[in-house]
Design an enzyme around this catalytic site. Structure first.
Site, PDB file in Angstrom:
ATOM      1  N   CYS A 114       2.809  12.828  -7.693  1.00 52.96           N
ATOM      2  CA  CYS A 114       1.476  12.208  -7.210  1.00 52.96           C
ATOM      3  C   CYS A 114       0.060  13.200  -7.501  1.00 52.96           C
ATOM      4  O   CYS A 114      -1.112  12.632  -7.363  1.00 52.96           O
ATOM      5  CB  CYS A 114       1.499  12.085  -5.849  1.00 52.96           C
ATOM      6  SG  CYS A 114       2.872  10.645  -5.456  1.00 52.96           S
ATOM      7  N   HIS A 249      -5.380  11.393  -2.718  1.00 57.33           N
ATOM      8  CA  HIS A 249      -4.470  10.510  -2.981  1.00 57.33           C
ATOM      9  C   HIS A 249      -4.010   9.672  -1.949  1.00 57.33           C
ATOM     10  O   HIS A 249      -4.305   9.965  -0.734  1.00 57.33           O
ATOM     11  CB  HIS A 249      -3.099  11.522  -3.330  1.00 57.33           C
ATOM     12  CG  HIS A 249      -1.824  10.991  -3.586  1.00 57.33           C
ATOM     13  ND1 HIS A 249      -1.696   9.824  -4.230  1.00 57.33           N
ATOM     14  CD2 HIS A 249      -0.760  11.222  -2.812  1.00 57.33           C
ATOM     15  CE1 HIS A 249      -0.192   9.502  -4.311  1.00 57.33           C
ATOM     16  NE2 HIS A 249       0.100  10.085  -3.334  1.00 57.33           N
ATOM     17  N   ASN A 279       0.831   3.199  -2.672  1.00 59.80           N
ATOM     18  CA  ASN A 279       0.831   4.577  -3.483  1.00 59.80           C
ATOM     19  C   ASN A 279       0.822   4.424  -4.971  1.00 59.80           C
ATOM     20  O   ASN A 279       2.206   4.035  -5.240  1.00 59.80           O
ATOM     21  CB  ASN A 279       1.884   5.324  -2.604  1.00 59.80           C
ATOM     22  CG  ASN A 279       1.794   6.771  -3.359  1.00 59.80           C
ATOM     23  OD1 ASN A 279       1.390   6.998  -4.409  1.00 59.80           O
ATOM     24  ND2 ASN A 279       2.376   7.812  -2.494  1.00 59.80           N
TER      25      ASN A 279
END
Ligand code: UT7
Length: 322
Positions: A114, A249, A279
């Protein structure tokens, strides 16, 4: 003369199919209210069968190129961050290069889960500062839906698909002010995705899907992102009030709110895409940045702090003047 990396274009792509929390509640034992309260997510996008990391990346890249009003041939370097490459090789970056019809550039993928797009910005900035490259395309592109176990309610509610892109160009005007990136490989067990094809032995429960001990990841993420904020402000002699926008993020609104609080920022200064995108791993920061730029919230001359945390663990920040 100092060479800076300036943002000259941004782009983003989200697949058309929307999967809501309600849809998920018909697939696994969960509810819309549980998902929304614990994560901040209401829906996510799911790639169609014909879509891949490179096809989505191409669309995001073309938008960035159009905004920058440059010829694609001017791009010297393409960096794609992805955990869901079309193929083991060629790299997704090479596939994107071909899709964009660029004959003369260097392309490679990076894998930082990520944190991929923040790592990508950091690498791009080094190449621009040394004069190796003048125009760099950084992309995060993910088809997370293909590595999610849709019977596992603890992970399938979290992830979505999409691609974000940013075009950087060498300039004498301040752009990327600093990047800070880190990894600690001691946390594999808390968050990983097996690669059954390359494993010597494949466990039955490891069919190639994301496995996460969410609660433990959550605690490390909050602490680590707090530390990266301190490190970034301190190293660059900045006060909290010098930051105009936080582009985090997008893993969990509770994690994002903790980082905003650390910066003394209201949630109005945070670009949030989580509610409708979930996500999207390495794509999430660049998708959020693109949204903030295109809807006019992030303005030229403003200071933006991007941050990310992911499997590895990997984490980092990118501080830039837009
Ligand atoms: O992007 C990379 C980094 N990733 C992250 O930063 C993710 C970090 N983690 C998180 O965002 C959160 O930990 C989650 C959203 C994944 C989970 O939230 P939580 O508040 O940490 O919940 P939990 O894992 O502690 O589970 C609490 C309860 C459990 O039941 P019991 O044991 O208390 O009876 C779970 O079984 O919630 C249950 N549960 C669910 N219930 C309804 C877990 N998933 C679900 C679900 N629906 N989808």
């Amino acid at each position: 003369m100092t060479i800076w990396s300036n943002v000259i274009g941004t782009g983003g792509y989200l697949p058309a199919t929307i999967r809501t929390n309600h849809d998920l509640s018909e697939m696994v034992d969960t509810t819309d209210s549980w998902i929304y309260e614990r994560t901040g997510i209401k829906s996510r996008r799911i790639a169609d069968v014909h879509e891949t990391a490179s096809s989505m990346a191409e669309i995001a890249a073309r938008q960035a190129i159009e905004m920058a009003a440059i010829d694609a041939e001017q791009i010297d370097l393409i960096i794609v961050a992805t955990g869901t490459p079309d193929r083991v090789y060629p790299s997704t970056a090479c596939l994107v290069q071909e899709r964009l019809g660029i004959k003369n550039c260097v392309s490679f993928d990076i894998q930082a889960a990520c944190s991929g797009s923040v790592f990508g910005l950091s690498i791009a900035d080094q190449y621009i500062k040394t004069g190796f490259a003048k125009t760099v395309l950084v992309i995060g592109s993910e088809v997370c839906s293909r590595i999610v176990d849709w019977t596992d309610r603890s992970t399938c509610i979290l992830f979505g698909d999409g691609a974000g892109a940013v075009l950087l160009a060498a300039s004498d005007r301040p752009g990327i002010l600093a990047t800070h990136i880190h990894s600690d490989g001691g946390y594999e067990d808390l968050l990983y995705c097996p690669n059954p094809q390359a494993a010597a032995q494949v466990r039955q429960d490891e069919a190639g899907f994301i496995s996460m001990r969410g609660n433990e990841v959550f605690k490390v993420a909050v602490n680590t992102l707090g530390r990266i904020v301190d490190e970034t402000l301190e190293a660059n002699h900045l006060q909290q009030s010098d930051i105009d926008w936080l582009v985090p993020h997008q893993a969990n609104t509770r994690i994002i709110a903790a980082t905003a609080k650390k910066l003394g920022m209201s949630m109005d200064q945070v670009i949030l895409t989580l509610e409708t995108q979930g996500n999207t791993s390495s794509a999430s920061v660049l998708l959020a940045f693109n949204q903030g730029v295109r809807d006019g919230r992030i303005k030229r001359g403003q200071t933006v702090l991007m941050e990310a945390f992911g499997a590895g663990f990997t984490w980092g920040s990118a501080l830039l003047k837009f």
